[in-house]
Design an enzyme around this catalytic site. Structure first.
Site, mmCIF file in Angstrom:
data_model
loop_
_atom_site.group_PDB
_atom_site.id
_atom_site.type_symbol
_atom_site.label_atom_id
_atom_site.label_comp_id
_atom_site.label_asym_id
_atom_site.label_seq_id
_atom_site.Cartn_x
_atom_site.Cartn_y
_atom_site.Cartn_z
ATOM 1 N N LYS A 243 0.985 -0.942 -0.122
ATOM 2 C CA LYS A 243 -0.132 -0.648 -0.139
ATOM 3 C C LYS A 243 0.816 1.148 0.001
ATOM 4 O O LYS A 243 1.582 1.720 0.696
ATOM 5 C CB LYS A 243 -0.754 -0.243 1.194
ATOM 6 C CG LYS A 243 -1.797 0.804 1.185
ATOM 7 C CD LYS A 243 -2.912 1.741 2.421
ATOM 8 C CE LYS A 243 -2.421 2.639 2.764
ATOM 9 N NZ LYS A 243 -2.209 4.403 2.235
ATOM 10 N N GLU B 3 10.002 1.586 10.793
ATOM 11 C CA GLU B 3 10.978 2.102 10.023
ATOM 12 C C GLU B 3 10.180 4.012 10.188
ATOM 13 O O GLU B 3 9.546 4.066 9.668
ATOM 14 C CB GLU B 3 11.025 2.560 8.419
ATOM 15 C CG GLU B 3 11.803 1.127 8.566
ATOM 16 C CD GLU B 3 13.375 0.795 8.657
ATOM 17 O OE1 GLU B 3 13.958 1.789 9.396
ATOM 18 O OE2 GLU B 3 13.654 0.027 9.022
ATOM 19 N N CYS C 298 13.129 11.289 6.336
ATOM 20 C CA CYS C 298 13.284 10.844 8.274
ATOM 21 C C CYS C 298 14.417 10.993 8.565
ATOM 22 O O CYS C 298 14.856 11.137 10.498
ATOM 23 C CB CYS C 298 12.914 9.273 7.747
ATOM 24 S SG CYS C 298 13.691 8.415 7.225
ATOM 25 N N GLU D 250 9.799 16.078 15.425
ATOM 26 C CA GLU D 250 9.787 16.075 13.547
ATOM 27 C C GLU D 250 8.966 16.846 12.739
ATOM 28 O O GLU D 250 7.540 16.937 13.021
ATOM 29 C CB GLU D 250 9.684 14.658 13.843
ATOM 30 C CG GLU D 250 10.070 14.650 12.083
ATOM 31 C CD GLU D 250 9.611 13.022 11.857
ATOM 32 O OE1 GLU D 250 8.384 13.098 11.810
ATOM 33 O OE2 GLU D 250 10.610 12.217 10.675
HETATM 34 P P1 NAD Z 1 2.435 8.634 7.799
HETATM 35 O O1 NAD Z 1 2.150 7.526 9.051
HETATM 36 O O2 NAD Z 1 0.905 9.472 7.999
HETATM 37 O O3 NAD Z 1 1.873 8.087 7.125
HETATM 38 C C1 NAD Z 1 2.491 6.146 6.544
HETATM 39 C C2 NAD Z 1 1.663 5.764 5.465
HETATM 40 O O4 NAD Z 1 1.166 4.900 6.563
HETATM 41 C C3 NAD Z 1 1.181 5.499 4.297
HETATM 42 O O5 NAD Z 1 0.652 4.541 3.678
HETATM 43 C C4 NAD Z 1 -0.428 6.342 5.374
HETATM 44 O O6 NAD Z 1 -1.479 5.641 4.537
HETATM 45 C C5 NAD Z 1 -0.642 4.490 5.808
HETATM 46 N N1 NAD Z 1 -1.178 4.864 7.327
HETATM 47 C C6 NAD Z 1 -1.696 6.141 7.790
HETATM 48 N N2 NAD Z 1 -2.905 5.437 8.999
HETATM 49 C C7 NAD Z 1 -2.417 4.106 9.140
HETATM 50 C C8 NAD Z 1 -3.051 3.460 10.128
HETATM 51 N N3 NAD Z 1 -4.315 4.025 10.654
HETATM 52 N N4 NAD Z 1 -2.608 1.667 9.816
HETATM 53 C C9 NAD Z 1 -1.903 1.601 8.437
HETATM 54 N N5 NAD Z 1 -1.168 1.695 7.716
HETATM 55 C C10 NAD Z 1 -1.451 3.816 7.870
HETATM 56 O O7 NAD Z 1 3.355 8.927 7.165
HETATM 57 P P2 NAD Z 1 3.520 10.036 6.435
HETATM 58 O O8 NAD Z 1 3.313 11.560 6.755
HETATM 59 O O9 NAD Z 1 3.219 9.409 5.090
HETATM 60 O O10 NAD Z 1 4.981 10.038 6.427
HETATM 61 C C11 NAD Z 1 5.700 11.280 7.087
HETATM 62 C C12 NAD Z 1 6.420 10.035 7.849
HETATM 63 O O11 NAD Z 1 7.236 9.652 7.540
HETATM 64 C C13 NAD Z 1 7.580 10.468 8.966
HETATM 65 O O12 NAD Z 1 7.332 10.341 10.443
HETATM 66 C C14 NAD Z 1 8.843 10.325 8.805
HETATM 67 O O13 NAD Z 1 9.871 10.068 9.334
HETATM 68 C C15 NAD Z 1 8.451 8.568 8.440
HETATM 69 N N6 NAD Z 1 9.652 8.432 7.640
HETATM 70 C C16 NAD Z 1 10.785 7.057 8.091
HETATM 71 C C17 NAD Z 1 11.437 6.593 7.219
HETATM 72 C C18 NAD Z 1 12.026 5.634 7.647
HETATM 73 O O14 NAD Z 1 13.028 4.955 7.064
HETATM 74 N N7 NAD Z 1 12.575 5.844 9.251
HETATM 75 C C19 NAD Z 1 11.618 6.753 5.837
HETATM 76 C C20 NAD Z 1 10.389 7.403 5.785
HETATM 77 C C21 NAD Z 1 9.786 8.508 5.836
#
Ligand code: NAD
Length: 491
Positions: free
Chosen positions: A172, A247, A281, A382
Site C-alpha cells: 500500500k 521505520e 526521515c 519532527e
Molecule cells: P504516515 O504515518 O501518516 O503514513 C505512512 C503510511 O501509513 C501511508 O501509506 C499511510 O496511508 C499509512 N497509514 C496511515 N495511518 C495508518 C493506519 N492507522 N494503519 C495503517 N497504515 C496507516 O506518515 P507520512 O506522513 O506519510 O510520512 C512521514 C513519516 O514517515 C515521517 O514521520 C517520517 O519520518 C517517516 N519516514 C520514516 C522513514 C524511515 O526509514 N525511518 C522513511 C521515510 C519516512
C-alpha cells in the site's frame, strides 16, 4: 485512472470511490486513483493468502525468484526517465533526485536478487546422533505500507526482500503518491510475477492500511511512516502477533566541531536538512555547532540556504521542490510559528512562497533558526519540512548529550578532522545510522533503521532479507534407537 492490482487483475475500488491525485508544485490534478478501503484490503489479502498457501511460489527456487527480480530491475531502468518524471509530478522533488531514486530502486531489486541465492543457514554437529540445520523460510503474507516522501524507493526497499524471500504481499503506497507504484506493478506484471504474489492496494491509511495491520490472515507488517502511526500499527498487529518491521520518525543531530573543514561541513549541513524539502526521515534537522565557530558557521549555512533554487522540480536547475500537500505545509508553518514564539532566532526563511507561479504550489522557504534550546518544540519534534534548528555546544561531552536528548534515534553525523573524536562520538550517539564527514548516503548494502522510537528492526543489507524470513531449526536423528525413557523400554 490508476487502478489496484489484485490477484493478477487491474481493478477499481469495490465502493467505486476515487481520489484526485495532484502535483504539489502546481496544485493541479495529474490523475485519478481508485480509493480502496477495508473491503478492497480484504480482497487483496485473500489473493496473497491463496498465492502463499496454494501456489508453488513459496517453494520456487531462489534462482527462479532472482530471475524475476533481475528482469524487473532491467525494466525499471529501461523506463527510468518516464518513472522519474512521474515521481516529480506526484511528489514534487527535483527531477535529478527522482532519477536517483529510480536507479536506486532498480539497484535494490538487483541486490536482493543476488543475495537470495547466496549461502545461508547453519549446520550444527549436535551430541549423539543428531545433526541440526537452521533454515530460513518465508513468513507468509506481508502487508507493506510506505509514505509519500520516496514513493518508488520505499517500494523497492520493501518489495525486493519480501519477494526474494518467497513471501506474498499486499503493498500500500501513501494515498497522496500512488503514481509510480502503479507503474511499478505494471512492470512487475511484465516481468512475470505470478498472479496474487504481489498485490497493489490503494487508499487511505486509516481504512485500507488499518485493515492490513489488523487482519488475522496477514503474517507480517513492514511499515514506514510517522511514529504515532507506527504505534497504532503495532497495537493493531498484536491481535495475531504479527512479525513487525517499523521505520519511523527522526530528529537527527548533525554535529560540527571547530576542527572540521567548515566549507564542506556547511554544504552537507544544508543538504542534510533541505534535501527533499526536509521531508526525509533521517534529515539533519538539529545542527549542533561548537561554540568557538558558531557565529561563523551559522553565517555560512544561512548564506547557502538563501541561495537554494526553489521551484517546480521539473524545471532545470531547481534544487528544492514543494511540500507534499497544503495540510503538510500548514503543519510546517505551524512549527515555524512555534519556533518564533518560543524565542528561537529566525535567521532566514520562515514563510510560504507566494510570488509568481510558486504561489499555486505548497512551497516554504528554506528556514534556519539559531539559538535553539533543547526545551523548544522545534528541537524536540519532527517537523518533516525545510526547517533547520541550530544549537551551540561547548565540548565533545556536551555535543553527545544534546544529540542523545531525543525520543528518536534514527540517524546522526559528525564533522571533524580528528579521527579519534569522530569514532568516539559515532559510538556514543544512540542511533541506527551514523555518518562521519558526510550526510545522507543510504546504501542498499548497509542496514537502515532506528534506535528508540525511530523504529523496530532493520531494512536493507542482509538484515533486510532476514526481516522477511522465519528461522526454523531441523534436527535429524541419524541413528534412531529405543527412546529408553518409559519403563517398557528401559533396560
Ligand atoms: P504516515 O504515518 O501518516 O503514513 C505512512 C503510511 O501509513 C501511508 O501509506 C499511510 O496511508 C499509512 N497509514 C496511515 N495511518 C495508518 C493506519 N492507522 N494503519 C495503517 N497504515 C496507516 O506518515 P507520512 O506522513 O506519510 O510520512 C512521514 C513519516 O514517515 C515521517 O514521520 C517520517 O519520518 C517517516 N519516514 C520514516 C522513514 C524511515 O526509514 N525511518 C522513511 C521515510 C519516512
Amino acid at each position: 485512472m490508476l487502478k489496484m492490482y489484485i490477484g493478477g487483475r487491474w481493478v477499481s475500488a469495490v465502493s467505486g470511490r476515487t481520489r484526485s491525485i495532484t502535483n504539489p508544485a502546481t496544485g493541479e490534478q495529474i490523475d485519478v486513483a481508485a480509493e480502496g478501503g477495508a473491503e478492497d484490503a480484504r480482497l487483496a489479502i485473500a489473493a496473497a493468502r491463496k498465492a502463499f498457501d496454494e501456489s508453488d511460489w513459496p517453494h520456487t527456487s531462489a534462482r527462479h525468484r532472482a530471475r524475476l527480480l533481475f528482469r524487473l530491475a532491467d525494466l525499471i531502468e529501461r523506463h527510468a526517465g518516464e518513472q522519474a518524471r512521474m515521481e516529480t509530478e506526484n511528489n514534487g522533488k527535483p527531477l535529478a533526485d527522482a532519477e536517483d531514486d529510480v536507479l536506486t530502486a532498480a539497484n535494490v531489486f538487483r541486490y536482493y536478487a543476488g543475495l537470495i541465492g547466496k549461502p545461508s543457514g547453519q549446520v550444527s554437529d549436535l551430541p549423539g546422533s543428531y545433526v541440526g540445520r537452521v533454515v530460513r523460510e518465508p513468513i507468509g503474507v506481508c502487508g507493506l505500507i510506505v509514505p509519500w516522501n520516496f514513493p518508488l524507493m520505499m517500494a523497492s526497499w520493501k518489495l525486493a526482500p519480501c519477494l526474494a524471500a518467497g513471501n506474498t504481499c499486499v503493498f500500500k503506497p501513501a494515498e497522496l503518491t500512488p503514481v509510480t507504484a502503479v507503474r511499478l506493478f505494471e512492470l512487475m506484471e511484465e516481468a512475470g510475477f505470478p498472479p496474487g504474489v504481489a498485490n497493489l492496494l490503494l487508499g487511505e491509511g486509516r481504512t485500507a492500511g488499518a485493515e492490513l495491520a489488523a487482519h488475522e490472515q496477514v503474517d507480517k507488517i513492514a511499515f514506514t511512516g510517522g511514529t504515532e502511526t507506527g504505534r497504532g500499527v503495532m497495537r493493531a498487529a498484536a491481535g495475531n502477533i504479527k512479525k513487525l518491521s517499523l521505520e519511523l520518525g527522526g530528529k537527527s543531530a548533525n554535529i560540527v566541531f571547530a576542527d572540521a573543514d567548515l566549507d564542506i561541513a556547511a554544504d552537507y549541513a544544508v543538504s542534510g536538512i533541505f534535501l527533499n524539502a526536509g521531508q526525509v526521515c533521517s534529515a539533519g534537522s538539529r545542527l549542533l555547532v561548537e561554540e568557538s565557530v558558531y557565529d561563523r558557521f551559522v553565517d555560512m549555512v544561512v548564506e547557502r540556504a538563501r541561495k537554494i533554487r526553489v521551484g517546480n522540480g521539473l524545471h532545470p536547475g531547481v534544487e528544492m521542490g514543494p511540500l507534499i500537500s497544503e495540510a503538510h505545509m500548514n503543519k510546517v508553518l505551524g512549527y515555524i510559528k512555534a519556533g518564533i514564539e518560543e524565542g528561537a532566532v529566525l535567521l532566514t526563511g520562515g514563510k510560504r512562497i507566494t510570488e509568481g507561479e510558486l504561489a499555486r504550489g505548497f512551497f516554504v522557504e528554506p528556514t534556519v533558526f539559531g539559538d535553539v534550546h533543547s526545551g523548544m518544540r522545534i528541537f524536540r519534534e519532527e517537523i518533516f519540512g525545510p526547517v533547520l534548528s541550530v544549537t551551540k555546544f561547548r565540548d565533545e561531552e556536551d555535543a553527545v548529550r544534546l544529540a542523545n536528548d531525543s525520543i528518536y534515534g534514527l540517524a546522526g553525523a559528525v564533522f571533524t578532522s580528528d579521527a579519534g573524536k569522530a569514532e568516539r562520538v559515532a559510538r556514543r550517539v544512540r542511533v541506527g545510522v551514523f555518518w562521519i564527514n558526510v550526510y545522507h548516503p543510504a546504501m542498499v548494502e548497509m542496514p537502515w533503521g532506528g534506535y528508540k522510537q525511530s523504529g523496530l528492526g532493520r531494512e536493507l543489507g542482509t538484515f533486510g532479507l532476514d526481516a522477511f524470513t522465519e528461522v526454523k531449526q531441523i534436527v535429524h536423528n541419524l541413528h534412531p534407537g529405543p527412546l529408553g525413557y518409559y519403563h517398557w523400554n528401559r533396560s
